[in-house]
Write a protein that holds these residues in place. Structure first.
Motif, PDB file in Angstrom:
ATOM      1  N   ASP A  67      -1.818  -5.637  -1.117  1.00 40.97           N
ATOM      2  CA  ASP A  67      -1.104  -5.696   0.449  1.00 40.97           C
ATOM      3  C   ASP A  67      -1.016  -7.212   1.073  1.00 40.97           C
ATOM      4  O   ASP A  67      -2.266  -7.295   0.483  1.00 40.97           O
TER       5      ASP A  67
ATOM      6  N   TYR B 159       0.703  -1.298  -0.135  1.00 40.82           N
ATOM      7  CA  TYR B 159      -0.210  -0.349  -0.122  1.00 40.82           C
ATOM      8  C   TYR B 159       0.947   0.698   0.148  1.00 40.82           C
ATOM      9  O   TYR B 159       1.565   1.584   0.613  1.00 40.82           O
ATOM     10  N   GLU B 160       0.800   1.970  -0.411  1.00 47.84           N
ATOM     11  CA  GLU B 160       1.266   3.583  -0.725  1.00 47.84           C
ATOM     12  C   GLU B 160       0.682   4.270  -0.495  1.00 47.84           C
ATOM     13  O   GLU B 160       0.038   5.337  -0.936  1.00 47.84           O
TER      14      GLU B 160
ATOM     15  N   TRP C 249      -3.968  -5.535  -7.415  1.00 50.78           N
ATOM     16  CA  TRP C 249      -3.661  -4.493  -6.443  1.00 50.78           C
ATOM     17  C   TRP C 249      -3.757  -5.316  -5.321  1.00 50.78           C
ATOM     18  O   TRP C 249      -4.868  -4.886  -4.942  1.00 50.78           O
TER      19      TRP C 249
ATOM     20  N   SER D 258      -0.552  -1.291  -4.741  1.00 53.57           N
ATOM     21  CA  SER D 258      -0.086  -1.042  -6.058  1.00 53.57           C
ATOM     22  C   SER D 258       0.061  -2.829  -6.440  1.00 53.57           C
ATOM     23  O   SER D 258       0.072  -3.822  -5.685  1.00 53.57           O
ATOM     24  N   ASN D 259       0.675  -3.004  -7.648  1.00 58.06           N
ATOM     25  CA  ASN D 259       0.554  -3.695  -8.726  1.00 58.06           C
ATOM     26  C   ASN D 259       2.643  -4.069  -8.449  1.00 58.06           C
ATOM     27  O   ASN D 259       2.233  -4.810  -9.545  1.00 58.06           O
ATOM     28  N   ASP D 260       2.589  -3.548  -8.680  1.00 60.68           N
ATOM     29  CA  ASP D 260       4.374  -3.210  -9.434  1.00 60.68           C
ATOM     30  C   ASP D 260       4.944  -3.986  -8.596  1.00 60.68           C
ATOM     31  O   ASP D 260       5.717  -4.572  -7.670  1.00 60.68           O
TER      32      ASP D 260
ATOM     33  N   PRO E 134      -7.199   0.377  -7.309  1.00 61.65           N
ATOM     34  CA  PRO E 134      -6.300   0.175  -6.635  1.00 61.65           C
ATOM     35  C   PRO E 134      -6.440   1.240  -5.846  1.00 61.65           C
ATOM     36  O   PRO E 134      -5.726   1.233  -4.418  1.00 61.65           O
TER      37      PRO E 134
ATOM     38  N   CYS F 295      -3.369   4.284  -2.348  1.00 66.27           N
ATOM     39  CA  CYS F 295      -3.447   3.580  -3.009  1.00 66.27           C
ATOM     40  C   CYS F 295      -2.909   1.882  -3.033  1.00 66.27           C
ATOM     41  O   CYS F 295      -1.428   2.490  -2.440  1.00 66.27           O
TER      42      CYS F 295
END
Length: 331
Positions: A130, A95-96, A128, A103-105, A153, A101
Motif C-alpha cells: 500500500d 490495504y484491504e 502486496w 493486496s496485489n490485485d 500479504p 491484509c
C-alpha cells in the motif's frame, strides 16, 4: 535545466489529499489536517489553485434539492489513488481493511459502461503493498515503492520498502520482468510520481525502517530501464510525504504533505507537521521565467518593467491566506 521557480505559503494545509489538473487549474480534494474536527459530518473540502494567478480559493459546499444529498455529494475522506488509460481506470494494491491484509490485485473500471473487472494477470505480480504509486506511460503501468511485509500479504510490523520498478502491460494483462539496475533510489512510501516526456519521476516519501523522509527527485527511463537522480536548480521543498503533485504543461505543482516536526528534532512517524506551502517545479524554464527569477533573487528595480510582468512578479512572491492555523503537531 529543471528549476524550482515558485515557493508560496498559506495554501490549504492538507495531508493524504488527492488532486487533478484540468487546464490551468489544479483541483484538490479531501485529505486531512492534524488537529481538525472530523467527528462532525461535512462535505469534502475542494480547493482550487490557479496556475496563472498563483492563487488558491476554496469552493463553497454544494447543496442539492434532494434530501438524500449524502449520496450525491462526496463527504470527508482521504487516501484517493488510481491511474487512467484512455477510458479505463486501473486500481492496484492497497490495504484491504475487511480482510486485514495487503493486496496485489488489479481492478479495471470501464468508464464507458461503468463496470468493474478483476484482471487475471499473467507473470510474477508486484508484491502486496500500500502507499505506492502507479503511473501510466504509453500502455504500461509503472508501480513503484509502497509498504509491504516480509511475511507476505499480512501485516506483521516487519515492513519492506521495495525500490524496484514493476511494470504491468495493459495490452497483454501481464507483469513484465525488469532487469536489475546499478543505481536505485531508496525504497519509500507516500511519495509522489508523475510522467513527463515518456519518463517517470518520483519525489519525496518516507521509509519507516530508516525513519527517514525524502525530498530527492529521481527519473526513470522506461526504454533503458535506468534511474537517474535529478538535481533541480533553486530551493526545493523540505523532506516530506503524503503531498500532491500535478503537472500543468511543463510545470509541476507540488503542495501539502507532512514532515518531521522541527520542535521534536528529527521526529518519528508520529511527530509530524502538516504543510500549507506550494512549490512549482519548472521542467523547461523559459528565458522570461529565468529573468523574473533573477529580478526576485537580486531584488532588482521593477519600476521600468511592463505592468503585466510586475503583476506576475507580485503573484510569484505573494503568499496565500487560506491556510488554517496549526492546532496540534500530532498526525
Amino acid at each position: 535545466m529543471l528549476r524550482w521557480a515558485v515557493h508560496l505559503e498559506g495554501g490549504p494545509r492538507r495531508v493524504n489529499h488527492a488532486a487533478v489538473a484540468v487546464g490551468h487549474k489544479v483541483y484538490s480534494f479531501g485529505g486531512y489536517c492534524s488537529g481538525e474536527d472530523y467527528e462532525t459530518l461535512r462535505q469534502i473540502d475542494v480547493h482550487v489553485f490557479n496556475a496563472v494567478s498563483l492563487r488558491w480559493i476554496k469552493l463553497p459546499p454544494v447543496w442539492t434539492n434532494s434530501r438524500d444529498h449524502v449520496r450525491e455529494v462526496p463527504y470527508m475522506r482521504y487516501g484517493h489513488s488510481a491511474c487512467v488509460l484512455a477510458k479505463s481506470m486501473f486500481i492496484f494494491g492497497g490495504y484491504e481493511q475487511l480482510a486485514d491484509c495487503f493486496s496485489n490485485d488489479i481492478h479495471k473500471l470501464d468508464t464507458t459502461n461503468m463496470t468493474w473487472t478483476l484482471i487475471s494477470a499473467k507473470g510474477t505480480p508486484a508484491r502486496w503493498r500500500d502507499f505506492h504509486s502507479a503511473t501510466i506511460i504509453g500502455t504500461k503501468m509503472y508501480v513503484f515503492g509502497g509498504r509491504a511485509d516480509r511475511f507476505g500479504p499480512f501485516h506483521s510490523n516487519n515492513e519492506i520498502y521495495c525500490n524496484r520498478i514493476k511494470v504491468f502491460d495493459t495490452e497483454t494483462n501481464s507483469w513484465l520482468d525488469s532487469p536489475p539496475t546499478p543505481v536505485l533510489p531508496e525504497g519509500r512510501r507516500s511519495h509522489s510520481a508523475f510522467s513527463y516526456n515518456g519518463e517517470l519521476y518520483v519525489f519525496g516519501g518516507y521509509n519507516a525502517r530508516l525513519n527517514r523522509h525524502f525530498h530527492d527527485l529521481w527519473k526513470f527511463n522506461p526504454v533503458s530501464l535506468s534511474w537517474r537522480k535529478i538535481e533541480p536548480k533553486g530551493k526545493g521543498p523540505c523532506p516530506r510525504r503524503r503531498q500532491c503533485c500535478c503537472r500543468v504543461g511543463d510545470r509541476i505543482i507540488l503542495f501539502g504533505g507532512t514532515s518531521p516536526s522541527p520542535e521534536e528534532g528529527m521526529g518519528d512517524e508520529f511527530d509530524l507537521m502538516d504543510h500549507s506551502d506550494l512549490y512549482i517545479l519548472d521542467l523547461s524554464p523559459s528565458l522570461k521565467t529565468l529573468c523574473k527569477l533573477a529580478v526576485i533573487q537580486y531584488s532588482l528595480d521593477q519600476s521600468c518593467l511592463p505592468h503585466d510582468i510586475r503583476w506576475e512578479l507580485s503573484a510569484m512572491t505573494t503568499n496565500s491566506t487560506i491556510s488554517r492555523p496549526i492546532v496540534s503537531n500530532q498526525g
